[in-house]
Design an enzyme around this catalytic site. Structure first.
Site, PDB file in Angstrom:
ATOM      1  N   CYS A  93      49.852  42.674  44.231  1.00  0.00           N
ATOM      2  CA  CYS A  93      48.468  42.248  43.995  1.00  0.00           C
ATOM      3  C   CYS A  93      48.253  40.841  44.558  1.00  0.00           C
ATOM      4  O   CYS A  93      48.208  40.680  45.776  1.00  0.00           O
ATOM      5  CB  CYS A  93      48.134  42.375  42.508  1.00  0.00           C
ATOM      6  SG  CYS A  93      46.359  42.584  42.233  1.00  0.00           S
TER       7      CYS A  93
ATOM      8  N   HIS B  77      49.565  47.906  41.331  1.00  0.00           N
ATOM      9  CA  HIS B  77      50.686  47.445  40.505  1.00  0.00           C
ATOM     10  C   HIS B  77      51.690  48.582  40.307  1.00  0.00           C
ATOM     11  O   HIS B  77      51.567  49.345  39.341  1.00  0.00           O
ATOM     12  CB  HIS B  77      50.175  46.979  39.134  1.00  0.00           C
ATOM     13  CG  HIS B  77      49.391  45.718  39.202  1.00  0.00           C
ATOM     14  ND1 HIS B  77      49.946  44.482  38.959  1.00  0.00           N
ATOM     15  CD2 HIS B  77      48.100  45.496  39.517  1.00  0.00           C
ATOM     16  CE1 HIS B  77      49.019  43.555  39.111  1.00  0.00           C
ATOM     17  NE2 HIS B  77      47.885  44.138  39.446  1.00  0.00           N
TER      18      HIS B  77
ATOM     19  N   GLU C 254      54.553  48.551  39.161  1.00  0.00           N
ATOM     20  CA  GLU C 254      55.389  48.395  37.955  1.00  0.00           C
ATOM     21  C   GLU C 254      54.892  49.242  36.779  1.00  0.00           C
ATOM     22  O   GLU C 254      55.668  49.642  35.928  1.00  0.00           O
ATOM     23  CB  GLU C 254      55.480  46.915  37.540  1.00  0.00           C
ATOM     24  CG  GLU C 254      54.206  46.266  37.012  1.00  0.00           C
ATOM     25  CD  GLU C 254      53.325  45.669  38.093  1.00  0.00           C
ATOM     26  OE1 GLU C 254      53.447  46.085  39.265  1.00  0.00           O
ATOM     27  OE2 GLU C 254      52.498  44.787  37.768  1.00  0.00           O
TER      28      GLU C 254
HETATM   29  N1  LIG Z   1      46.182  41.258  39.337  1.00  0.00           N
HETATM   30  C1  LIG Z   1      46.132  40.380  40.299  1.00  0.00           C
HETATM   31  O1  LIG Z   1      47.153  39.927  40.819  1.00  0.00           O
HETATM   32  C2  LIG Z   1      44.772  39.909  40.730  1.00  0.00           C
HETATM   33  C3  LIG Z   1      44.786  39.202  42.059  1.00  0.00           C
HETATM   34  C4  LIG Z   1      43.514  38.434  42.337  1.00  0.00           C
HETATM   35  N2  LIG Z   1      43.382  37.350  41.435  1.00  0.00           N
HETATM   36  C5  LIG Z   1      42.316  39.381  42.300  1.00  0.00           C
HETATM   37  O2  LIG Z   1      41.534  39.350  41.394  1.00  0.00           O
HETATM   38  O3  LIG Z   1      42.156  40.170  43.189  1.00  0.00           O
END
Ligand SMILES: NC(=O)CC[C@H](N)C(=O)O
Length: 355
Positions: free
Chosen positions: A150, A277, A279
């Site tokens: 992310c 994600h 994970e």
């Molecule tokens: N979950 C995250 O890593 C978010 C990444 C970034 N801050 C976004 O909003 O896209």
């Protein structure tokens, strides 16, 4: 956790006997704990370490990264390695720390350089972003296995824009709304369920665009995968051709082709970033594909893992084997089984060694 399951089962049996409940509920079957017992045994004898530097903001609070830690643990056990997580506070890698606290700075860089792989997890807000960018640069330039999740993928793209494209002020509009090279931009998803919400949340589909890439192989050559999301910003689709010309590959995208889901650097042993994600879907005995890739690369086993995926039930040198994928979708981790049929993944409350 793992031991807990066995202990809970034991105390449940004692309780059952003491009130003779089993007579009333005689239909209750004895749970099959063979798999769990086998996992505990595997876990207990792991000794060869694999060191993963976790470069994040909340390194003092390992619970903030619990799912990531568990996913690393599942993958490490599948690779028969003892997981050692080196916590690196991203801010400690930054130049400002070199002047303000040189010892802290040196220690952070020593930990990073002593690691076999680097993981930059998700995050919000700009504290530590420059340190994360430096960690991605270090991994890219030194061919150290890297997984960015992310925000971790977004900073890898920013780093690439600055270093490989020479766009020195390239940034995410989350951190610099005025940047002249917005390589990561606000791309909210209109949602009927979450009224007024701008976060792209939950399960979304990623299609593989480059069939022979490492990620597709790790996902058993699936043509698409469903993984979970939690973000607002994404790689600027208008800059993708520029990135691709410079060698950064966008191997996974959403169904419109406008949202970038997985990046890879084909010229690097293992440099992968995901907007989703992975994970969240990792399980004991079913490690997440891309975590498995990171740990396999960090422990010198990636070639063996990649060779075996998509092939019929071959056994890896360390005893890992895989079954031939029967479907072309990938829902919830590869079912990696050891040659004796027991599952490899271990789920424990600790996560190896913390530094
Ligand atoms: N979950 C995250 O890593 C978010 C990444 C970034 N801050 C976004 O909003 O896209």
């Amino acid at each position: 956790m793992f031991i807990m399951v066995l202990l809970l089962h034991q105390s449940y049996s004692v309780f059952n006997q003491s009130i003779n409940i089993s007579i009333i509920f005689s239909v209750a079957r004895e749970p099959d704990l063979q798999e769990w017992t086998a996992r505990t045994r595997v876990y207990d004898i792991l000794h060869e370490p694999v060191r993963i530097a976790m470069v994040g903001k909340y390194t003092g609070l390992s619970d903030s990264y619990l799912s990531v830690l568990k996913a690393l643990l599942h993958a490490s056990v599948a690779c028969r390695r003892k997981l050692v997580v080196e916590w690196v506070a991203a801010g400690d890698l930054e130049d400002v720390t070199a002047t303000e606290a040189p010892d802290v700075y040196k220690n952070a860089w020593d930990l990073l350089k002593g690691s076999d792989g680097v993981l930059v997890p998700g995050g919000f807000g700009d504290r530590g972003v420059q340190g994360k960018i430096l960690a991605a640069k270090y991994a890219r330039e030194n061919k150290v296995p890297f997984l960015g999740i992310c925000l971790g993928m977004q900073i890898a793209v920013i780093e690439f824009a600055r270093s490989a494209l020479g766009l020195h002020d390239a940034n995410s509009t989350e951190f610099d709304p005025e940047t002249s090279h917005p390589c990561v931009i606000f791309m909210p998803e209109g949602s009927k369920t979450y009224m007024g919400g701008t976060m792209r949340l939950g399960s979304r589909r990623t299609y593989f665009k480059v069939p022979n890439c490492k990620s597709a192989k790790l996902y058993s050559n699936a043509s698409f995968v469903d993984e979970r999301h939690r973000h607002r910003y994404e790689v600027n689709p208008n800059m993708v051709p520029q990135f691709e010309n410079a060698g950064l590959s966008f191997v996974g995208r959403d169904e419109t082709g406008r949202r970038m889901e997985i990046i890879e650097l084909p010229s690097h042993p293992y440099f992968v970033g995901t907007q989703f994600h992975p994970e969240f879907k990792s399980r004991p005995g079913k490690p997440s594909a891309l975590f498995l890739g990171l740990v396999a690369a960090a422990s010198g086993q990636l070639d063996a893992v990649l060779q075996n995926y998509g092939n019929e039930s071959k056994v890896l040198p360390n005893g890992i084997s895989n079954g031939k994928p029967t479907v072309k979708t990938y829902q919830n981790g590869n079912a990696i089984k050891s040659s004796n049929g027991s599952l490899n993944g271990v789920y424990s409350n600790g996560n190896g060694v913390h530094h």
